[in-house]
Design a protein around this motif. Structure first.
Motif, short mmCIF file in Angstrom:
data_model
loop_
_atom_site.label_atom_id
_atom_site.label_comp_id
_atom_site.label_asym_id
_atom_site.label_seq_id
_atom_site.Cartn_x
_atom_site.Cartn_y
_atom_site.Cartn_z
N VAL A 52 6.25 5.67 -5.24
CA VAL A 52 5.28 4.97 -6.09
C VAL A 52 4.68 5.94 -7.11
CG1 VAL A 52 3.05 3.79 -6.09
CG2 VAL A 52 4.74 3.27 -4.32
N ALA A 91 5.91 -1.69 -7.79
CA ALA A 91 5.59 -1.01 -6.54
C ALA A 91 5.04 -1.99 -5.51
CB ALA A 91 4.60 0.12 -6.78
N MET A 114 6.95 -3.20 -1.86
CA MET A 114 6.37 -3.19 -0.51
C MET A 114 6.47 -4.58 0.13
SD MET A 114 5.12 -1.00 1.54
CE MET A 114 4.06 -0.79 2.98
N LEU A 171 4.85 5.78 1.57
CA LEU A 171 4.63 5.70 0.12
C LEU A 171 4.34 7.10 -0.40
CD1 LEU A 171 2.35 2.53 -0.30
CD2 LEU A 171 4.85 2.68 -0.40
N ALA A 203 -2.80 2.12 -2.37
CA ALA A 203 -1.76 2.43 -1.39
C ALA A 203 -2.20 2.07 0.02
CB ALA A 203 -1.40 3.91 -1.47
#
Length: 380
Positions: free
Chosen positions: A126, A146, A150, A163, A184
């Motif tokens: 990422v 990104a 996921m 990540l 994140a």
């Protein structure tokens, strides 16, 4: 048979575009990925490495498919590679098999194919969720890519995901780094790798340095990030690695514990112990040269025995990255050297407050962890 872990690194050297900070062996793709030729070369390369190991061959405990951008390859191609590994050497029952993936190169079909091939862990690059910073870093994906990567990974059944994030980016301020981390953490990955951007030789950023935050701001940024990670339940176990309980990277732990690993692919490095000697090998970096030589002795750009005098530094360079450090027994087992060879280095480290000793383990002190290169240099 040797029961020590044996890891396998497989390198895939092509990228859609070379990032300006990247010093890995990656090459901008011109045309189509030569999947069939490269898969065949990887398996020839693996055959040669296994032959050289002789009776030290044992099932693989972890594999890491890195690059470059291995997610440029189809699930079918990676299944051929992994089936080839299974047929030649095999995996232990609970082997960790990780694939690096670029959010700009994957979709539902790719992730489903990777899962079907037996890949059970993803490492998604990422780097940032900030559009301006992604552009400065030369990334081919956006923040939405990104987030989508996921979601798709979870839908495909991946329950072990790392990540990658970077901080200390050009013109970055602390709140931007913390915002990246908050995004994140909100995705609940099992593992986070949080790296400081550094200017590496022979990169575009080294030739034309961007305006990076000064050392004090980067240090403050790192302290704030570490506090947020701890609050979110991610325990630091290595300089840049943070994990939920039980989700440490087994593959990387093999590296840091000075274990054995085979390196297969263009520019791949391997390290293993034979007849009491630590050997290091590296394959030719350029894909064309690698494709032409894979499986032959001429494929090795480097093939050497590490002199005993270099082993203390090589061991320390890995083991001192770990929060838990190492024990004297681990050092002696990994290097074949008596612990007394470290006496001078340890005396200097103690005098400078760079190392702690408790519970039979040697660890970098908080000061040593902040000045890790200085601490490692004492072992040269």
């Amino acid at each position: 048979m040797n029961s020590a872990p044996l890891a396998l690194y497989l390198h895939f050297p092509w990228c859609v575009r070379k990032c300006p900070y990247c010093d890995f062996n990656s090459h901008t793709l011109r045309g189509e990925v030569p999947e069939a030729d490269y898969v065949a070369a990887l398996l020839r390369d693996l055959d040669a490495d296994l032959l050289s190991l002789g009776d030290q061959v044992r099932p693989v405990t972890s594999a890491f498919l890195g690059g470059g951008t291995p997610s440029l390859f189809s699930g079918a191609a990676l299944q051929q590679v992994l089936d080839g590994v299974r047929a030649r050497v095999g995996f232990v029952d609970d082997a960790e098999i990780t694939l690096e993936a670029n959010p700009g190169t994957v979709d539902e079909a790719h992730f489903a194919g990777y899962r079907a091939a037996g890949i059970n862990r993803l490492s998604i690059g990422v780097q940032s969720f900030n559009p301006a910073h992604l552009k400065r870093l030369g990334r081919i994906h956006g923040a939405d890519d990104a987030l989508r990567a996921m979601r798709v990974a979870r839908a495909a059944g991946f329950d072990n995901v790392n990540l990658d994030l970077m901080f200390g980016l050009p013109d970055q301020i602390a709140n931007e780094a913390l915002a990246d981390l908050a995004q994140a953490v909100a995705l609940s990955p099992e593992h986070l790798s949080v790296y400081q951007l550094t200017l590496e030789p022979n990169t575009e950023f080294a030739a034309r340095p961007p305006p990076l935050p000064d050392d004090d701001r980067v240090a403050d940024m790192q302290i704030a990030l570490q506090a947020r990670l701890a609050d979110a339940g991610y325990a630091q176990y290595e300089v840049s690695a943070y994990a939920q309980s039980g989700r440490q990277s087994r593959h990387n732990l093999t590296y840091w514990a000075f274990g054995d690993y085979l390196g297969v692919g263009a520019g791949a490095h391997g390290k293993f112990t034979l007849a009491g000697q630590v050997q290091r090998r590296a394959k030719h970096k350029h894909p064309k040269t690698y494709l032409a030589t894979a499986g032959a002795p001429s494929a090795w750009q480097e093939n050497r025995v590490v002199p005993p005098a270099e082993l203390p530094f090589e061991f320390a360079m890995n083991a001192l990255r770990l929060v838990d450090g190492f024990t004297p027994m681990q050092f002696e087992h990994a290097t074949g050297l008596p612990m007394t060879v470290l006496d001078d280095a340890l005396d200097k480290a103690r005098a400078q407050g760079l190392i702690n000793e408790e519970g039979g383990r040697l660890r970098a002190s908080p000061l040593g962890y902040r000045h890790l290169n200085r601490l490692m240099g004492l072992f040269l």
